[in-house]
Enzyme design. Structure first.
Site, PDB file in Angstrom:
ATOM      1  N   ASP A  71      38.393  83.295  76.495  1.00  0.00           N
ATOM      2  CA  ASP A  71      38.496  82.692  75.274  1.00  0.00           C
ATOM      3  C   ASP A  71      39.233  83.494  74.250  1.00  0.00           C
ATOM      4  O   ASP A  71      40.183  82.935  73.509  1.00  0.00           O
ATOM      5  CB  ASP A  71      37.084  82.728  74.493  1.00  0.00           C
ATOM      6  CG  ASP A  71      37.091  82.088  73.362  1.00  0.00           C
ATOM      7  OD1 ASP A  71      37.488  80.445  73.338  1.00  0.00           O
ATOM      8  OD2 ASP A  71      36.820  82.521  72.054  1.00  0.00           O
ATOM      9  N   HIS A 101      24.893  77.860  66.063  1.00  0.00           N
ATOM     10  CA  HIS A 101      26.143  77.970  65.740  1.00  0.00           C
ATOM     11  C   HIS A 101      26.744  76.902  64.814  1.00  0.00           C
ATOM     12  O   HIS A 101      26.362  75.789  64.893  1.00  0.00           O
ATOM     13  CB  HIS A 101      27.231  77.989  67.071  1.00  0.00           C
ATOM     14  CG  HIS A 101      28.869  78.026  66.656  1.00  0.00           C
ATOM     15  ND1 HIS A 101      29.266  79.030  66.571  1.00  0.00           N
ATOM     16  CD2 HIS A 101      29.657  76.984  66.647  1.00  0.00           C
ATOM     17  CE1 HIS A 101      30.749  79.088  66.346  1.00  0.00           C
ATOM     18  NE2 HIS A 101      30.890  77.769  66.433  1.00  0.00           N
ATOM     19  N   SER A 148      35.470  76.535  74.028  1.00  0.00           N
ATOM     20  CA  SER A 148      35.584  77.864  73.431  1.00  0.00           C
ATOM     21  C   SER A 148      34.095  78.179  72.744  1.00  0.00           C
ATOM     22  O   SER A 148      33.837  79.455  73.081  1.00  0.00           O
ATOM     23  CB  SER A 148      36.522  77.875  72.040  1.00  0.00           C
ATOM     24  OG  SER A 148      36.667  79.064  71.383  1.00  0.00           O
ATOM     25  N   ARG A 202      46.242  79.323  71.721  1.00  0.00           N
ATOM     26  CA  ARG A 202      46.172  78.015  71.085  1.00  0.00           C
ATOM     27  C   ARG A 202      46.696  78.066  69.680  1.00  0.00           C
ATOM     28  O   ARG A 202      47.349  77.150  69.126  1.00  0.00           O
ATOM     29  CB  ARG A 202      44.594  77.373  71.129  1.00  0.00           C
ATOM     30  CG  ARG A 202      44.304  76.853  72.436  1.00  0.00           C
ATOM     31  CD  ARG A 202      42.795  76.771  72.644  1.00  0.00           C
ATOM     32  NE  ARG A 202      42.415  75.885  71.322  1.00  0.00           N
ATOM     33  CZ  ARG A 202      41.008  75.909  70.589  1.00  0.00           C
ATOM     34  NH1 ARG A 202      40.131  76.692  71.319  1.00  0.00           N
ATOM     35  NH2 ARG A 202      40.892  74.948  69.913  1.00  0.00           N
ATOM     36  N   LYS A 207      31.365  81.077  74.589  1.00  0.00           N
ATOM     37  CA  LYS A 207      30.748  82.188  73.892  1.00  0.00           C
ATOM     38  C   LYS A 207      29.428  82.232  73.866  1.00  0.00           C
ATOM     39  O   LYS A 207      28.662  83.317  73.894  1.00  0.00           O
ATOM     40  CB  LYS A 207      31.497  82.340  72.493  1.00  0.00           C
ATOM     41  CG  LYS A 207      33.134  82.715  72.676  1.00  0.00           C
ATOM     42  CD  LYS A 207      33.603  83.087  71.574  1.00  0.00           C
ATOM     43  CE  LYS A 207      33.810  81.669  70.761  1.00  0.00           C
ATOM     44  NZ  LYS A 207      34.926  81.637  69.498  1.00  0.00           N
TER      45      LYS A 207
END
Lengths: 424, 424
Positions: B162, B83, B184, B169, B188
């Site tokens: 999320d 990621h 977050s 947010r 995921k």
């Protein structure tokens, strides 16, 4: 172009909001142009970051102008109100408003309801059959014109921003914030079109503010907001460790209020009513100073001017009454060192005199008569309180709280002063 | 009994929440049992008060378990994902996923869309006609089983908490919070059923994290969350002062991605893809160490295993193409000292390659080819970039940003390293 997220971020990061940002946010919140989840994020940011005095004055002004603002400037005489932050047995408004009005001050008083251990002026007034707290603006005005006073509920047309913020604060963990409390109180009071305001900021066991420092900060903050709006504010910090007067409940507090106007009220309650009233006469321009004001007030009581129709208010049989009474007695002798306002207020709530949640119904006839207060000497078996009750389970809950509400010591106790400080 | 207000107050006052309070709050928020205005008050309190490591691990776990959690433990080979926190020209996932899968790692990659100056992997993939990012869970699984990889959009069934928190947010000024960002991302990624995770935390002008300290804090926080869940996480802090590779846009980034798999990608992009991929091979258990992993990866490229059907991916005529191009040239000679990722990313967004707001449509054919990067020597008139555009007004907006995107100095410049730190 103002943007809600950007405004929230500014406050979140501890930077100062501009006047136009504050105006935009309060207006957008009130009109529903922004969702409530943005409003609560802002309220939490304000809770944790605070406001500068300039921000707070503008935030309060924006709330104040979110609805109708009253104007009594055409009336003869000063327009002055009193507000208390709430305590146990605090029925001051009820004798104070007619007393001050009898001396030539206009008192457009909007009051609230009680929640938790403290009672509300409107709940107490509703002990009187036929009393209706909801007045439309024209009737509110005509009452002030005719009687020099009105004691009513908060008008729907005034400060809609406060109704929104108040309910969202309650649900979002943002209640105990000095700027949010101060702006809530002051926006509502300033919307009454006042020349001056006298505040009774309670401090102690039975008050919202537990210590003198936070009470002083709240008082100073509200005096500052008043100054920014050109309205003179005098704040009294007064002790709320024990109940004010001897009666806690609704109908019984109405009776004690009338006693004050008949010159036979309990000493502490009478002292506070007269001190707050004297300040209102001075700032309202009908007395040259404290001594002159007190003399005027005593004349109003002695002449009966403060209670124009005593018969209507002394026929206690018209007030709701509890079914039974029970006495709480001292197990040992000595002097009362503590008579816990929080426990007694909570016991009265459990009896049915107050509300645990906003939806609860009030039982106007029940209450507690406090028969031994700080400094009193008691012998074993002497009564400490008399409970007026309608329900045995509620009585038991109240008794459990009252069992530990008094401390009796073997040495004489001198009660602390009732009025702790005055802030102008 | 858990109570939303009490939980918010606990965090507001900087006290630690219990595991059951966190579980209750995240569940109540996700199911809509509590209103969004309580959720944003909590998010702001978390923003300003933070989380302890124990709270953060539990908060992430509660988010993770708010929906379906994938399980690939029955598959042969390690399950590892990568990621990136997002940067300009960051198309790493697109060549990395097939490269790693070709070496025996299962890569169940869920990606997002771009917003602002950074692009999104899904947007780039959608340059390819026929690509569909939405897969139902059984199809997602069968793709991993068959190909060892899938590159798809976030499933609706995974981590619904999320989706709620992310949108709230965005609207409540609580985006740049390390615990909220870390939970977050990690919720995921952990929901993908990984054995290990490699993170690319970007730092610099074109990154969300502008300085190494905050990038390091985010990386360390995510490594800690992984450890609390028994998932090994390696975080690379990598420089995002200038675009990664030479292409910024969608179709042009797809072309550059395939170039990496053909062994002819630009140096910096190739280096990063290989370093991240090597780590995935090591933590995924198919390489004994860094050198072994690199050798395996190079074999996969050289043998063509990393690009199983090159014809399908090198017929560029199938990709959308912009109508016209325009070249930006150097006005003076020297060495490139700055090639500003933020300006170039924003210029690409203005061209139509990215989104100013989430609702904007992407123009997949437009983009910017960066022809001079930090350390390069240029003569006056040499091209700095080529803009592929479809709209003259958008071109003008992009040109204005690009006019100040390069700094050229009279002394030779050595580019800083791309990989700044590795945190395990």
């Amino acid at each position: 172009v103002a943007n809600a997220v950007q405004i929230i971020e500014t406050k979140r990061d501890g930077r100062e909001l501009s006047g136009s940002e504050i105006d935009w946010f309060v207006d957008a919140a009130t009109t529903g142009a922004i969702p409530t989840y943005q409003v609560t994020a802002m309220l939490m940011a304000v809770f944790l970051r605070g406001f500068t005095p300039a921000e707070l004055a503008r935030w309060t002004a924006a709330m104040l102008h979110s609805g109708e603002v009253l104007d009594f400037s055409d009336l003869d005489g000063g327009v002055v109100d009193k507000h208390s932050t709430g305590g146990v047995g605090d029925k001051v408004s009820i004798p104070l408003a007619p007393l001050v009005a009898a001396c030539g001050i206009n008192v457009p008083m909007m009051s609230g309801r009680g929640l938790g251990h403290t009672g509300g002026t409107l709940d107490k007034m509703e002990s009187v059959p036929g009393f209706s707290p909801q007045l439309d603006p024209s009737r509110f005005r005509s009452m002030v014109e005719r009687h020099g006073l009105v004691l009513a509920g908060q008008s729907e047309t005034l400060v809609p921003a406060d109704r929104l913020f108040y309910s969202l604060r309650d649900a979002s963990g943002t209640v105990p914030s000095i700027p949010l409390i101060a702006s809530s109180i002051m926006s509502k009071k300033l919307a009454e079109g006042l020349d001056a305001l006298v505040l009774d900021v309670k401090v102690g066991l039975g008050a919202f503010m537990k210590d003198i420092e936070s009470a002083r900060e709240l008082a100073t903050t509200m005096v500052g907001i008043g100054a920014a709006h050109g309205v003179g504010v005098t704040a009294f910090l007064t002790s709320m460790d024990q109940p004010l007067g001897r009666e806690v409940g609704n109908a019984n507090e109405m009776r004690e209020s009338v006693d004050v106007l008949l010159g036979r009220g309990p000493e502490d309650l009478t002292e506070l009513v007269f001190e707050l009233a004297a300040e209102m006469l001075v700032v309202g321009g009908v007395a040259t100073g404290h001594a002159d004001a007190l003399a005027t007030l005593h004349r109003a009581v002695d002449s009966g001017d403060a209670l124009r129709d005593p018969a209507a208010l002394t026929d206690w049989s018209l007030l709701p009454q509890a079914r039974s009474t029970k006495t709480i007695s001292a197990s040992s002798g000595g002097w009362v060192a503590r008579c816990d306002a929080m426990r007694i207020g909570t016991a009265a709530m459990r009896l049915g005199a107050g509300r645990e949640v906003a939806e609860d119904e009030i039982d106007h006839g029940v209450g507690i008569s406090v028969l031994a207060k700080v400094g009193d000497e008691v012998r074993p078996g002497d009564p400490l309180a008399e409970i007026a009750f309608n329900d045995d389970a509620r009585l038991a809950a109240a008794e459990e709280l009252l069992a530990d509400a008094w401390t009796i010591t073997s040495e004489a106790v001198t009660p602390a002063p009732l009025i702790l400080e005055t802030i102008r």
